[in-house]
Design an enzyme around this catalytic site. Structure first.
Site, PDB file in Angstrom:
ATOM      1  N   TRP A 179      31.720  -7.629  -4.985  1.00  0.00           N
ATOM      2  CA  TRP A 179      32.690  -7.480  -4.035  1.00  0.00           C
ATOM      3  C   TRP A 179      34.260  -7.078  -4.928  1.00  0.00           C
ATOM      4  CZ3 TRP A 179      35.965 -11.714  -1.313  1.00  0.00           C
ATOM      5  CH2 TRP A 179      36.534 -11.280  -0.384  1.00  0.00           C
ATOM      6  N   ASP A 198      26.150  -9.878   2.859  1.00  0.00           N
ATOM      7  CA  ASP A 198      27.399 -10.760   2.224  1.00  0.00           C
ATOM      8  C   ASP A 198      27.373 -11.951   2.852  1.00  0.00           C
ATOM      9  OD1 ASP A 198      29.103  -7.530   1.800  1.00  0.00           O
ATOM     10  OD2 ASP A 198      27.606  -8.413   0.705  1.00  0.00           O
ATOM     11  N   GLN A 258      31.756  -8.050  10.532  1.00  0.00           N
ATOM     12  CA  GLN A 258      32.205  -9.239   9.789  1.00  0.00           C
ATOM     13  C   GLN A 258      32.691 -10.521  10.897  1.00  0.00           C
ATOM     14  OE1 GLN A 258      33.613  -6.424   9.219  1.00  0.00           O
ATOM     15  NE2 GLN A 258      34.136  -6.157   7.331  1.00  0.00           N
ATOM     16  N   ASP A 290      28.862 -11.978   6.570  1.00  0.00           N
ATOM     17  CA  ASP A 290      30.125 -12.741   6.227  1.00  0.00           C
ATOM     18  C   ASP A 290      30.165 -14.077   6.846  1.00  0.00           C
ATOM     19  OD1 ASP A 290      30.812 -10.423   5.041  1.00  0.00           O
ATOM     20  OD2 ASP A 290      32.635 -10.222   5.798  1.00  0.00           O
ATOM     21  N   THR A 345      39.053 -10.503   8.825  1.00  0.00           N
ATOM     22  CA  THR A 345      37.866 -11.444   8.673  1.00  0.00           C
ATOM     23  C   THR A 345      38.389 -12.592   8.334  1.00  0.00           C
ATOM     24  OG1 THR A 345      37.019  -9.429   7.613  1.00  0.00           O
ATOM     25  CG2 THR A 345      36.143 -11.377   6.816  1.00  0.00           C
ATOM     26  N   ARG A 357      25.765  -8.333  -4.856  1.00  0.00           N
ATOM     27  CA  ARG A 357      26.623  -7.109  -5.213  1.00  0.00           C
ATOM     28  C   ARG A 357      27.991  -7.702  -5.414  1.00  0.00           C
ATOM     29  NH1 ARG A 357      28.116  -3.353   0.089  1.00  0.00           N
ATOM     30  NH2 ARG A 357      28.771  -5.014   1.638  1.00  0.00           N
TER      31      ARG A 357
END
Length: 732
Positions: free
Chosen positions: A471, A401, A357, A380, A327, A469
């Site tokens: 991580w 995210d 990602q 991401d 990532t 949320r």
């Protein structure tokens, strides 16, 4: 000079304590970034005479989480000396040699690997440890010119450095998610002591900060107000350039695909950027889609990128985790050099939701600023990795995210644009990755607007949007004066995986507006905070990221304090001609402003004007500002229900274009969920990944030194669309 104490001996003792702790702290930092440091215990420890040095070390190690590691490591080379400076010199020299040896061993490991992803992960670790050593060198120099009345400023820098080091270590380990062979386990064991020592160092500096705060020494606790000054690193020429219209700007280098500049690609231009200079260097990137991967290296400090508009100047890439890339390495653009500024540019990753990602930009630069920029992607999108960052009038789009990392970052008057995820995926917006409760990191969304693209609005009932949320265990996110639409469900936040982080995270909502802003039915996890007025002030740009020292003077609209009520403020707006003559609300900061059905007109600035942009400025910025947003967006996506008037920036008037998030987990996370909403996907190595195993330390306890206790490397598991289902890790 008097520091407020009559007793000269007391003053001398306090000064000695500060110097001693700082010195030993530095030793810890030096050793912490060393991979494979060995802790040798003396065979005759029971007969060892307790020397002055040993006593000092015991005192310094008292507040740490890993006391045995702390004491054994510091005693190894200290011998009988109790001179703090000698301790620093000895540890520094020994560590430099150790790091050199480890670098050679790491290279050997890379050459022996057969798994391409493992090779990439090792290379990633080598890069990140190098960054940590660079931070150490700056810290060592800072301590060498130690001044008692500036010790508080030095402590702020040390906390930033240590927080970044924790991020570097964790990102190194995260890179091994999904690799074959034993390289990951080997590095994890080698880093175990380093991880413990880094947490210990942060504990020391935090204890010292708390102690100094209680002392109430005027000379130390007073800070200059720099709102009317330019940062020390911003030279006069750069200030003129940043405040001038593009037609009057004379940059150092022009990049143009049509041949009208010195270079046709950004990477060609970067070869001619001065290294390690304290003067600003401006690169004008003309209109065009630049399909190249760009890295602003650590030596390229004080660099400015100016585009022709986020709808015109676009840097585009398509690397993804699904293609076998970590990532961290999927980023289209990576910014490492400190004091970086970008305005009027779009950064994108076009891999799509199906590729999991895929990062558009990764930012590690301290004191970096992004103004009127656009960050487009899916899972991401924006990796705010570490250090202090400020985003103003930007648009960030994605699915899962899409704002993640472990930076101390403030997003002021930005638009969070939710895109359509894969089937049955939910769309958590933020995934902050704080590993230690003492880290000075977290995300602050101030005066922002959450909206959705039309394609997303069509599936919002199946794919809900969540504010965020956790991580990592101590994830921290504060959302204030922000418009929250109806597609954010009443519970507001989404778990990562089971109970992970729910007791230790730090989430708070302050005076938000919109149909989704009511907090009466929010989740009631122990980590959900209701902040007092005084506590809220700590998360404003001036205090949280020391913004007054480096943001003013750039031509960027900047509110240094709180907004009053639903977006008004009695604080100074620096760097722009925007007025703040709004009345102060009587609402308590922890109170939610009754949501209005339409976004407030008159937000303080607007996102870019690209088709995916969402907000158009109700108030025009004066000509010559640092990338004033274009007045007319070519396409506006606005919330289905308008936010209350007075927000820091307002979406367009078209309610139908506002997309609300659905309940499905975001597409593209490492380990995307199955089609069944309730199914859970094992987290991958990406940033928002769910924990690979239950944390070895209870969430309420301090982080364990063992890297395996933390969630997967990046949010790699896509959250399930069903709120009742455990979210899958998706940052990876």
């Amino acid at each position: 000079m008097s520091y407020g104490y009559d007793d000269e001996d007391a003053k001398r003792k306090k000064r000695y304590v500060i110097i001693s702790i700082s010195s030993v702290l530095l030793i810890s930092m030096v050793v912490a970034v060393t991979i494979g440091v060995s802790v040798n215990k003396s065979d005759n420890a029971g007969d060892e005479e307790i020397t002055t040095s040993v006593k000092a070390i015991k005192d310094v190690c008292a507040p740490t989480d890993y006391k045995e590691t702390c004491e054994d490591t510091l005693r190894k080379d200290a011998k009988d000396t109790s001179d703090p400076l000698e301790l620093v010199k000895t540890a520094f020299n020994a560590t430099m040699k150790q790091i050199s040896d480890v670098a050679k061993k790491s290279q050997t490991m890379i050459e022996l690997q057969k798994d391409p992803r493992a090779k990439m992960a090792l290379d990633q670790c080598k890069e990140l440890m190098d960054y940590a050593i660079g931070e150490l060198s700056k810290s060592f120099e800072e301590l060498g010119k130690f001044e008692f009345h500036k010790v508080d400023e030095a402590l702020v820098k040390l906390r930033i450095w240590l927080s970044a080091t924790i991020s570097h270590e964790q990102t190194c380990l995260d890179g091994f998610q999904g690799t074959q062979g034993n390289a990951g386990e080997t590095i994890k064991k080698a880093l175990k002591t380093a991880v413990q020592l880094t947490h210990n160092g942060l504990a020391m500096v935090t204890e010292m900060s708390n102690y100094l705060g209680q002392m109430q020494i005027p000379e130390m606790n007073s800070r200059r107000l720099l709102s009317q000054e330019f940062p020390s690193w911003m030279d006069a020429r750069a200030r003129r350039l940043l405040n001038a219209p593009m037609s009057e700007v004379k940059p150092d280098i022009v990049v143009a695909q049509d041949g009208s500049g010195q270079y046709k690609t950004i990477n060609e231009a970067l070869n001619f950027v001065p290294k390690k200079k304290n003067t600003t260097f401006v690169v004008h990137i003309k209109e065009g889609i630049y399909k190249e991967y760009v890295q602003v290296n650590r030596s390229m400090t004080h660099l400015v990128f100016i585009g022709d508009g986020p709808d015109k100047t676009v840097i585009s890439g398509s690397k993804s985790y699904k293609d076998g890339i970590t990532t961290y390495k999927t980023a289209t653009v990576a910014i490492v050099g400190d004091h970086f500024i970008a305005k009027n540019i779009a950064f994108e990753n076009t891999a799509g939701a199906i590729k999991h990602q895929a990062v558009a930009i990764r930012v590690l630069a301290d004191e970096s600023i992004f103004y009127n920029c656009k960050f487009d992607g899916y899972q991401d999108t924006l990796y705010a990795h570490s250090h202090r960052q400020f985003y103003r009038d930007c648009t960030i789009s994605g699915t899962i995210d899409f704002l993640f990392g472990d930076a101390a970052a403030v997003f002021q008057n930005c638009t969070l644009l939710v895109r359509k995820p894969l089937l049955n995926q939910a769309c958590p917006i933020t995934a902050h990755g704080r590993k230690d409760p003492r880290e000075s990191t977290g995300f602050v969304l101030q005066g922002c607007t959450i909206v959705g693209e039309p394609d997303y609005l069509a599936v919002k009932e199946q794919s809900k949007t969540y504010l965020g949320r956790p991580w990592k265990e101590y994830s921290r996110t504060i959302i204030m004066n922000t418009f929250i639409p109806d597609f954010v469900p009443p519970e507001g936040w989404q778990p990562w995986l089971g109970e992970f982080g729910l007791n230790t995270l730090f989430y708070s909502e302050v005076q938000n507006t919109g149909p989704g802003a009511a907090i009466t039915k929010r989740v009631t996890w122990p980590g959900i905070k209701k902040l007092s007025d005084e506590e809220i002030l700590k998360f404003t740009p001036a205090q949280y990221i020391q913004g007054d020292a480096w943001i003013p003077g750039k031509g960027v609209p900047y509110i240094l304090g709180l907004f009053s009520g639903n977006g008004s403020t009695n604080s100074t707006v620096t760097g722009s001609s925007l007025s703040s003559n709004t009345t102060e609300s009587s609402d308590s900061p922890s109170t939610v402003v009754t949501p209005s059905t339409s976004p407030p007109a008159g937000h303080l600035g607007s996102p870019s004007d690209t088709p995916s942009s969402v907000v158009s400025p109700s108030t025009s910025l004066p000509a010559g500002q640092l990338g004033a947003p274009p007045a007319t967006p070519s396409m506006v996506v606005s919330p289905s229900t308008s936010p209350p008037a007075g927000h820091l920036g307002s979406p367009s008037d078209t309610p139908s274009s506002l997309v609300s998030p659905s309940t499905s987990p975001p597409a593209g996370h490492l380990g995307s969920p199955s089609d069944t909403p309730s199914s859970v996907v094992t987290p991958s190595a990406s940033p928002s990944t769910s924990p690979s195993a239950s944390p070895s330390v209870s969430p309420s306890a301090f982080p364990s030194a063992s890297p395996s206790a933390s969630p997967s490397a990046s949010p790699s598991v896509s959250p399930s669309a069903s709120p009742s289902a455990s979210p899958q890790s998706s940052i990876g």
